[in-house]
Motif scaffolding. Structure first.
Motif, PDB file in Angstrom:
ATOM      1  N   GLY A   1      -0.910   8.587 -11.626  1.00 53.36           N
ATOM      2  CA  GLY A   1       0.304   7.893 -11.698  1.00 53.36           C
ATOM      3  C   GLY A   1      -0.081   6.517 -10.830  1.00 53.36           C
ATOM      4  O   GLY A   1      -1.284   5.852 -10.829  1.00 53.36           O
ATOM      5  N   ARG A   2       0.881   6.048 -10.123  1.00 54.00           N
ATOM      6  CA  ARG A   2       0.589   4.887  -9.353  1.00 54.00           C
ATOM      7  C   ARG A   2       0.957   4.946  -8.108  1.00 54.00           C
ATOM      8  O   ARG A   2       1.795   5.824  -7.773  1.00 54.00           O
ATOM      9  N   PHE A   3       0.277   4.237  -7.304  1.00 55.94           N
ATOM     10  CA  PHE A   3       0.861   4.113  -5.794  1.00 55.94           C
ATOM     11  C   PHE A   3       2.213   3.194  -5.663  1.00 55.94           C
ATOM     12  O   PHE A   3       2.459   2.333  -6.533  1.00 55.94           O
ATOM     13  N   THR A   4       3.163   3.721  -4.985  1.00 51.12           N
ATOM     14  CA  THR A   4       4.698   3.312  -5.015  1.00 51.12           C
ATOM     15  C   THR A   4       4.785   2.216  -4.102  1.00 51.12           C
ATOM     16  O   THR A   4       5.892   1.604  -3.995  1.00 51.12           O
ATOM     17  N   PHE A   5       4.032   1.749  -3.359  1.00 54.16           N
ATOM     18  CA  PHE A   5       4.091   0.648  -2.335  1.00 54.16           C
ATOM     19  C   PHE A   5       3.378  -0.542  -3.025  1.00 54.16           C
ATOM     20  O   PHE A   5       2.251  -0.531  -3.592  1.00 54.16           O
ATOM     21  N   PRO A   6       4.123  -1.754  -2.771  1.00 52.74           N
ATOM     22  CA  PRO A   6       3.271  -2.910  -3.592  1.00 52.74           C
ATOM     23  C   PRO A   6       1.994  -3.394  -2.837  1.00 52.74           C
ATOM     24  O   PRO A   6       1.996  -3.494  -1.447  1.00 52.74           O
TER      25      PRO A   6
ATOM     26  N   GLN B   1       4.539 -18.747  -3.759  1.00 55.25           N
ATOM     27  CA  GLN B   1       4.840 -17.752  -4.786  1.00 55.25           C
ATOM     28  C   GLN B   1       4.089 -16.599  -4.649  1.00 55.25           C
ATOM     29  O   GLN B   1       2.602 -17.026  -4.927  1.00 55.25           O
ATOM     30  N   ALA B   2       4.218 -15.382  -4.306  1.00 51.80           N
ATOM     31  CA  ALA B   2       3.240 -14.319  -4.395  1.00 51.80           C
ATOM     32  C   ALA B   2       3.702 -13.218  -5.452  1.00 51.80           C
ATOM     33  O   ALA B   2       4.828 -13.143  -5.718  1.00 51.80           O
ATOM     34  N   GLU B   3       2.683 -12.572  -5.984  1.00 58.98           N
ATOM     35  CA  GLU B   3       3.093 -11.303  -6.693  1.00 58.98           C
ATOM     36  C   GLU B   3       2.372 -10.000  -6.169  1.00 58.98           C
ATOM     37  O   GLU B   3       1.158 -10.176  -5.412  1.00 58.98           O
ATOM     38  N   VAL B   4       3.233  -8.999  -6.110  1.00 58.53           N
ATOM     39  CA  VAL B   4       2.569  -7.714  -5.829  1.00 58.53           C
ATOM     40  C   VAL B   4       2.731  -6.765  -6.862  1.00 58.53           C
ATOM     41  O   VAL B   4       3.412  -6.777  -7.879  1.00 58.53           O
ATOM     42  N   MET B   5       1.627  -5.814  -6.783  1.00 63.23           N
ATOM     43  CA  MET B   5       1.789  -5.075  -8.075  1.00 63.23           C
ATOM     44  C   MET B   5       1.495  -3.247  -7.580  1.00 63.23           C
ATOM     45  O   MET B   5       1.272  -3.188  -6.299  1.00 63.23           O
ATOM     46  N   TYR B   6       1.674  -2.326  -8.410  1.00 62.93           N
ATOM     47  CA  TYR B   6       1.329  -0.859  -7.946  1.00 62.93           C
ATOM     48  C   TYR B   6       0.283  -0.404  -8.641  1.00 62.93           C
ATOM     49  O   TYR B   6       0.334  -0.084  -9.632  1.00 62.93           O
ATOM     50  N   PRO B   7      -0.822  -0.319  -7.892  1.00 65.47           N
ATOM     51  CA  PRO B   7      -1.994   0.218  -8.657  1.00 65.47           C
ATOM     52  C   PRO B   7      -1.934   1.622  -8.866  1.00 65.47           C
ATOM     53  O   PRO B   7      -1.345   2.428  -8.733  1.00 65.47           O
ATOM     54  N   ARG B   8      -2.863   1.797 -10.395  1.00 66.35           N
ATOM     55  CA  ARG B   8      -2.859   3.378 -10.597  1.00 66.35           C
ATOM     56  C   ARG B   8      -3.840   3.899  -9.788  1.00 66.35           C
ATOM     57  O   ARG B   8      -4.584   3.475  -8.978  1.00 66.35           O
ATOM     58  N   MET B   9      -3.443   5.424  -9.681  1.00 71.55           N
ATOM     59  CA  MET B   9      -4.556   6.295  -8.939  1.00 71.55           C
ATOM     60  C   MET B   9      -4.306   7.490  -9.476  1.00 71.55           C
ATOM     61  O   MET B   9      -3.182   8.133 -10.168  1.00 71.55           O
TER      62      MET B   9
END
Lengths: 280, 503
Positions: free
Chosen positions: B283-288, B314-322
C-alpha cells in the motif's frame, strides 16, 4: 516442496517495489513545463574549416565584436553576459572604436529570465555618446593584452580604481539616458522592474589570436562593480554581486564584417555568428 | 365436562403464561443479541506557552470539546454480527464571522458527526469469518508503536488521543485452520491519509523577528550545497523587505485506481505463552512526504504587502508506495516474574521519492535531490512490561522510527518510551507518567496526568502536555536537524481537564 515455490514468489513480490519512483522534477516539468529553448547553431566541423585556418586577418575595416563574460551571480548562479559592439578600426590603425549595440545576459542551465536586462535606445545612445569604448591596436596588428574600463551612469576620475559612489546625489553620477533618474536605467526581466544604477566593468583582454581568416579572439578577465540608486521594486535595490566564473573561461571575439554592418544587422545575426566563434 | 373445563382452564392458563412469558423471553433474547456501549466526554485545554505557536499567538483556550460516542453491536444470529459506532463531537468555539453567521447554529456551535465503525461479519463456516465495511484494524504486538500496523491511517488531529485511527472501508477474511493458527487477509480499495495535528502547518511556517523582518524559512529536503545556494540568495536580500505569503501545501492523492488499493495478509500463531505473527502489507505510507516546491515572487494579489518583496511558496506532499514485511510477537514469561515481552520488526520496501524545488526568482532554477531512497529500511519496536506491585506498573519500550518517519532526509530516529502507572486507593486514584524521548536529538514529549475514578464508569483526568527541545533546527541548512519534539510543528504545551463517563 511447497515452501520452495512460495519463497521465490514472495521475494519477487517484494522486489517489485524497488522500481517505484516518484520524481518531483518530472512532476514540476509536467505542471510548469519549460520554455522552448533555442536550438544551438550548427557549427562547421574541424574538417570544414578553411585552409587559411591559422591565418590572422588584417586588423582593418569593420568587425562584429563580442565580449562574453561567464560569471556567477550571487556566487553560484551561472550568468553569461555578452556585450555586443560594432567595431571600426581607426584609419591610423591605432585602435578599434566600439559602438555598443546591446548587452545580453542569460542563465546557463535553465530557460531563465533571471538577471536578464534590457535597456532603452536612449541608454544605448547615452553609453555610446559619453562612455565610448576603444581597444588599442599596434599599427594594425592583432590586439595585445590591454585593460579597458567601461562606465555606466558614472564618471570616475580614476575609472579603474575609484569606488562607485554610494550616494545618488554624488556629482559623479549623471543621468546618462536622460530619463530623469540617477545613473543609467536598466530594465530587469526577473525580478521584474527598472533599476537606476551605475556600473563599472574592467576588462583585461589577453593577446589576440587569429583563426579561419575572419576571426580574432583572446581570453578575457573582468571585474564588475555595481551600485543601485533606486528601483521600481525593492528586491532590485539589492546589489547582487557578479563574479567571474573560474570554471568557464571568458573571451573577446571579433569577426570581420562588411563595412555596412550596423547594430540592427549585428543583433539580427549575432547568436548564429558567435555560436561558432572560437574560444581560447 | 369437567375434563373439558379443565382443558379450557389449562389452555387459558397456558395462554396467560405464554402472554406473560413471551415478552420476557423476547427481552432476554434481544439482550443477548444487542450490546450498547459508548461514552460521554468533556475536554477542555489551555495552552501555556507563548513561544511554540505562530508569532503573536500566546496562551489561550485550545480546546473546549464535548463528545458523545454510541456503539451498537447486534448479533441476530450466532453467525452474524453487525457493529455501528458513531461519535457526535461539539467543538465549543464560536465560528461565526459576521452577523449573518449568528443565525446559523452550526457556526455558533460547530460540530461534526463521525462514523467510526460500520461493519458486518458473517461466519459461513466454523473455520472462516468474512467481515465487510468500515472498520479499524490493529495489527502488531507492541503498545501503540506498531510498524507492522499499516492498514488504517493514524488520526493525530488530537495530540492526546494518539491511539486514534482513521476508519476505512475494507474486506477482511479470517481463516482458522487450527486452534493455534489464524490467517487473515484484508483488502482496502481506497487509500486514506493520516490526519495531522493542527500544529503541522508550523512545519512550513516562515519566522519573523520582533522587528517583523524575515528570520528563517523551513529548510527543504535538499543537499547541503543546494540549500546553501538557495538560502544564499535570500541571505543577500534585505530581510526587512521580504514578505512571505502563507505557505500553500497541497497533497498529491493517489488516483482512484485499483492499483492504488491496499492489501495485507497475516499469519498469527499462538504457541503456549507466545503469540507470533508474520505479516505482509502492500500500500502506501499514510504520512505526507515532501515532493515538490515552487518559490516565486508576486507583485500583487491576496496577502501581498506593497513596498515589499512578496514571496509565494507552494509545496506538494505525497504518499509513497511501500511494501512491508513484518514480524511481531508477545510473550509472557512465567519463568521470569511474569514479565511481558513484546517485539515488532518491519522491513519496508519504499518507493523512491525525488524532491524538486523550482526557484522562479532564480530564473526557474530547479534543485532536485533524493528525499527517500529506494533502499529497504527497518522500523522496529520492542519492550517489556511488569507489574511490580498492585500499585506500580512499568512499561519500557525502544522504538526505531516514529509513526511519521519514512527514512527521508529527516532520517529514522531512535526513541525510548517509558509509561509508568501508579494506582492508589483501590485504583481510585491513578497517576500516569508517560512520555517519549528522542535519543538522537534529545527532545521529548511528556504528558503526566492524574485520574480520579469517582465511580466505576466515571473518570476525572487532569494533566499537562509538554514538548521539550529546540524550536529551531540545530543547523538551519540541514533538513534533518530539526528537533523531533522541539520543533513547533510538534504541538503546543497545554494543560487539560477531561471528564469521561462510559457506559
Amino acid at each position: 516442496m511447497k515452501m520452495k515455490k512460495t519463497f521465490p514468489i514472495l521475494v519477487i513480490a517484494l522486489l517489485a517495489g524497488c522500481g517505484w519512483k516518484a520524481d518531483g522534477l518530472e512532476r514540476l516539468e509536467s505542471r510548469y513545463g519549460t520554455d522552448a529553448t533555442e536550438s544551438e547553431p550548427t557549427c562547421p566541423a574541424a574538417s570544414d574549416a578553411t585552409p587559411e585556418a591559422s591565418a590572422a586577418p588584417a586588423m582593418s575595416g569593420t568587425w562584429a565584436v563580442r565580449l562574453v563574460q561567464h560569471s556567477l551571480l550571487l556566487g553560484s548562479m551561472p550568468l553569461h553576459i555578452s556585450d555586443l559592439f560594432v567595431g571600426k578600426v581607426a584609419a591610423d590603425g591605432t585602435g578599434i572604436d566600439l559602438t555598443f549595440c546591446t548587452e545580453d545576459s542569460v542563465g546557463s542551465d535553465f530557460s531563465s529570465k533571471f538577471g536578464q536586462t534590457t535597456m532603452s535606445d536612449e541608454a544605448v545612445h547615452g553609453l555610446n555618446k559619453s562612455s565610448p569604448v576603444r581597444i588599442p591596436l599596434a599599427a594594425g596588428a592583432l590586439p595585445k593584452a590591454t585593460r579597458v574600463a567601461w562606465q555606466w551612469g558614472v564618471n570616475l576620475a580614476k575609472p579603474f580604481d575609484d569606488a562607485l559612489p554610494t550616494d545618488k546625489t554624488d556629482p559623479r553620477i549623471f543621468d546618462q539616458d536622460g530619463d530623469g533618474r540617477p545613473g543609467l536605467t536598466v530594465t530587469v526581466a526577473e525580478p521584474a522592474g527598472d533599476r537606476y544604477m551605475a556600473k563599472r566593468v574592467v576588462w583585461d583582454l589577453a593577446d589576440g589570436a587569429g583563426v579561419g581568416g575572419d576571426w580574432v579572439f583572446g581570453g578575457l578577465a573582468f571585474r564588475i562593480d555595481q551600485q543601485v540608486y533606486g528601483a521600481t521594486s525593492s528586491i532590485l535595490e539589492t546589489v547582487a554581486p557578479i563574479e567571474s566564473d573560474p570554471a568557464a573561461p571568458s573571451a573577446w571575439q571579433m569577426h570581420k564584417e562588411a563595412d555596412d554592418l550596423d547594430c540592427p544587422k549585428l543583433l539580427a545575426k549575432w547568436k548564429e555568428l558567435f555560436g561558432c566563434a572560437p574560444t581560447p | 365436562m369437567v375434563r373439558g373445563r379443565l382443558l379450557l382452564f389449562a389452555l387459558a392458563l397456558h395462554a396467560v403464561a405464554a402472554a406473560l412469558a413471551t415478552p420476557r423471553d423476547a427481552a432476554a433474547g434481544w439482550a443477548d443479541m444487542v450490546q450498547l456501549g459508548g461514552y460521554l466526554s468533556s475536554d477542555i485545554r489551555y495552552t501555556i506557552d507563548d513561544w511554540r505557536g505562530p508569532r503573536g499567538s500566546g496562551t489561550g483556550w485550545y480546546m473546549n470539546r464535548n463528545e458523545a460516542d454510541f456503539r451498537l453491536k447486534l448479533s441476530p444470529d450466532p453467525r452474524v454480527t453487525g457493529v455501528v459506532e458513531t461519535k457526535l463531537r461539539f467543538y465549543g468555539f464560536n465560528n461565526a464571522d459576521d452577523v449573518g453567521d449568528l443565525s446559523d447554529r452550526a457556526k455558533v456551535d460547530p460540530f461534526d458527526v463521525r462514523l467510526e465503525e460500520a461493519w458486518v461479519a458473517v461466519r459461513p463456516a466454523p473455520w472462516m469469518d468474512i467481515k465487510v465495511g468500515r472498520m479499524i484494524q490493529s495489527w502488531g504486538s507492541v503498545d501503540m508503536f506498531n510498524p507492522t500496523d499499516n492498514l488504517n491511517a493514524r488520526d493525530f488531529s488530537d495530540p492526546l488521543d494518539y491511539a486514534s485511527k482513521v476508519p476505512n472501508q475494507m474486506i477482511e477474511l479470517d481463516f482458522y485452520p487450527t486452534n493455534w493458527l489464524t490467517l487473515t487477509a484484508v483488502w482496502v480499495p481506497v487509500f486514506k491519509p493520516s490526519m495531522l495535528p493542527p500544529s503541522a502547518v508550523m512545519g512550513f511556517a516562515v519566522e519573523y523577528d520582533s522587528q517583523g523582518c524575515f528570520a528563517a524559512a523551513p529548510t527543504p529536503p535538499l543537499g547541503r550545497a543546494d540549500v546553501d545556494e538557495l538560502f544564499g540568495y535570500f541571505g543577500a536580500l534585505d530581510r526587512c523587505k521580504l514578505s512571505f505569503l502563507p505557505t500553500e501545501v497541497r497533497t498529491v492523492e493517489p488516483e482512484l485506481d485499483i492499483a492504488n488499493s491496499q492489501a495485507a495478509a497475516r499469519a498469527k500463531f499462538q504457541i503456549g505463552d507466545l503469540d507470533l505473527s508474520l505479516s505482509y502489507y502492500y500500500g502506501r505510507f499514510t504520512f505526507p512526504i515532501a515532493y515538490t516546491a515552487v518559490a516565486e515572487l508576486v507583485s500583487d494579489g491576496p496577502g501581498t504587502v506593497q513596498g515589499k518583496t512578496n514571496v509565494k511558496y507552494q509545496a506538494e506532499v505525497m504518499y509513497p508506495r511501500m511494501q512491508v514485511a513484518g514480524l511481531d510477537f508477545s510473550y509472557s514469561a512465567p519463568w521470569f516474574f511474569d514479565v511481558g515481552f513484546v517485539g515488532e520488526l518491519a522491513v519496508i520496501f519504499p518507493e523512491r521519492v525525488d524532491f524538486a524545488l523550482l526557484a522562479k526568482p532564480l530564473g526557474d532554477k530547479v534543485f532536485s535531490s533524493v528525499n527517500v531512497p529506494s533502499t529497504p529500511f527497518v522500523k522496529a519496536s520492542a519492550g517489556l512490561d511488569y507489574t511490580f506491585t498492585k500499585w506500580l506498573y512499568v512499561n519500557a519500550m525502544y522504538v526505531r522510527g516514529f509513526f511519521d518517519e519514512f527514512n527521508d532526509r529527516f532520517g529514522l530516529h531512535n526513541y525510548t518510551v517509558l509509561p509508568t502507572e501508579l494506582k492508589f486507593f483501590e485504583d481510585e486514584l491513578q497517576i500516569r507518567l508517560a512520555g517519549a524521548l528522542d535519543c538522537n536529538d534529545l527532545s521529548a514529549v511528556t504528558y503526566p496526568q492524574i485520574t480520579w475514578v469517582a465511580a466505576p464508569s466515571l473518570e476525572f483526568i487532569a494533566g499537562v502536555m509538554l514538548f521539550i527541545g529546540d524550536t529551531k533546527p540545530a543547523d538551519g541548512f540541514d533538513y534533518g536537524s530539526r528537533s523531533k519534539f522541539g520543533q513547533k510543528a510538534a504541538g503546543r504545551d497545554f494543560v487539560f481537564f477531561k471528564t469521561k463517563f462510559t457506559w
